[in-house]
Design an enzyme around this catalytic site. Structure first.
Site, mmCIF file in Angstrom:
data_model
loop_
_atom_site.group_PDB
_atom_site.id
_atom_site.type_symbol
_atom_site.label_atom_id
_atom_site.label_comp_id
_atom_site.label_asym_id
_atom_site.label_seq_id
_atom_site.Cartn_x
_atom_site.Cartn_y
_atom_site.Cartn_z
ATOM 1 N N THR A 68 -13.869 -3.541 20.985
ATOM 2 C CA THR A 68 -14.598 -3.300 19.771
ATOM 3 C C THR A 68 -15.198 -4.655 19.317
ATOM 4 O OG1 THR A 68 -12.777 -1.892 18.840
ATOM 5 C CG2 THR A 68 -14.338 -3.056 17.251
ATOM 6 N N SER A 69 -16.565 -4.503 18.823
ATOM 7 C CA SER A 69 -17.188 -5.655 18.461
ATOM 8 C C SER A 69 -17.523 -6.658 19.595
ATOM 9 C CB SER A 69 -16.656 -6.333 16.881
ATOM 10 O OG SER A 69 -17.510 -7.052 16.440
ATOM 11 N N SER A 70 -16.750 -7.805 19.252
ATOM 12 C CA SER A 70 -16.824 -8.872 20.321
ATOM 13 C C SER A 70 -16.491 -8.370 21.455
ATOM 14 C CB SER A 70 -16.217 -10.243 19.847
ATOM 15 O OG SER A 70 -16.377 -11.240 20.644
ATOM 16 N N HIS A 78 -19.133 -0.832 10.706
ATOM 17 C CA HIS A 78 -18.758 -1.671 11.833
ATOM 18 C C HIS A 78 -17.545 -1.030 12.671
ATOM 19 C CE1 HIS A 78 -19.216 -4.973 14.771
ATOM 20 N NE2 HIS A 78 -18.288 -5.521 14.439
#
Length: 261
Positions: free
Chosen positions: A102-104, A246
């Site tokens: 997730t994300s990074s 996000h």
């Protein structure tokens, strides 16, 4: 690294690397969004690796040339070393290794797909960016704060499918084998890694995997999600989440079905 071993692990078990978001940790991602990776592992017998980013801010290095390059060092090679350790120590199956994040962590999953296609058979990216999009000239692996790329984060980095594909392929020059299947999730209301990144990722992997867009399927796998199918749907799938920010919810079973676990 933390490792979750299923109660009834397969003798030669699939390995899933679950990669946390910026500011997170291995232990935080274990319970993130009430995910069911561990519960499903007990039912299906796979191994889960939860790596923790070494940077002081808990973000993954997806900006340096080292981490973006096959056997170049950095966080990506560290994760690959974790996979090798799990194969040797816990009886993991080197032919069934997958990454999700997730994300990074999603950015790192894409980096692993480009730099280590010989290791990973499938990756899932929740709210990420294309492989190489976060590259920052002069960024150095092993620093306390990996580079941040504002243009990429804001959805301002756009390339042709061929250019994105060439970039992903450049991180393992000379490689002629197959690339992992890819699944991408992104919310239309994402203000951290903005929604245009979703289209850029799909362009990139459609080129790398040599599959063309086939169709959109509304309300799949649930209401307000649109599935984008490429080719016959076995190599590349995208899921656009209408109105979601996000924090796109994890869809573990959809991933496992896609990977054949």
């Amino acid at each position: 690294m933390y490792v979750y071993l299923a109660e009834k692990k397969q003798d030669k078990a699939p390995i899933i690397v679950a990669i946390h978001y910026c500011g997170g940790s291995a232990t935080a991602y274990f319970t993130f969004n009430n995910n069911k990776y561990a519960t499903l592992a007990d039912a299906k017998g796979y191994i889960i690796i939860y790596p923790s980013a070494p940077s002081s801010g808990g973000c993954w290095d997806v900006a340096s040339k080292q981490s973006l390059t096959h056997n170049g060092g950095g966080d990506s090679q560290t994760i690959v070393n974790m996979v090798k350790y799990a194969v040797d120590t816990y009886g993991g199956d080197p032919e069934r290794v997958f990454a999700t994040g997730t994300s990074s962590g999603a950015m790192m999953a894409n980096v692993l797909a480009g730099a280590y296609p010989d290791v990973f058979k499938g990756v899932t990216a929740y709210s990420g960016v294309a492989d190489g999009c976060f590259y920052v000239s002069g960024a150095t692996a092993g620093t306390s704060s990996p580079g941040w790329n504002n243009a990429c984060a804001n959805g301002q980095s756009s390339k042709t499918a061929q250019a994105w594909g060439d970039l992903a392929r450049s991180y393992y020059p000379g490689y002629t084998g197959s690339y992992p299947k890819v699944m991408i999730w992104h919310g239309t209301a994402d203000t951290t890694l903005r929604y245009p990144n979703y289209a850029e990722m799909l362009k990139q992997w459609s080129n790398v995997l040599a599959v063309d867009f086939s169709k959109n399927v509304s309300n799949t796998p649930e209401a307000k999600y649109t599935e984008s199918v490429y080719g016959d749907g076995t190599k590349l799938l995208g899921f656009s989440a209408q109105g979601v920010g996000h924090n796109v919810p994890i869809h573990e079973q959809v991933e496992l079905d896609f990977w054949g676990i």
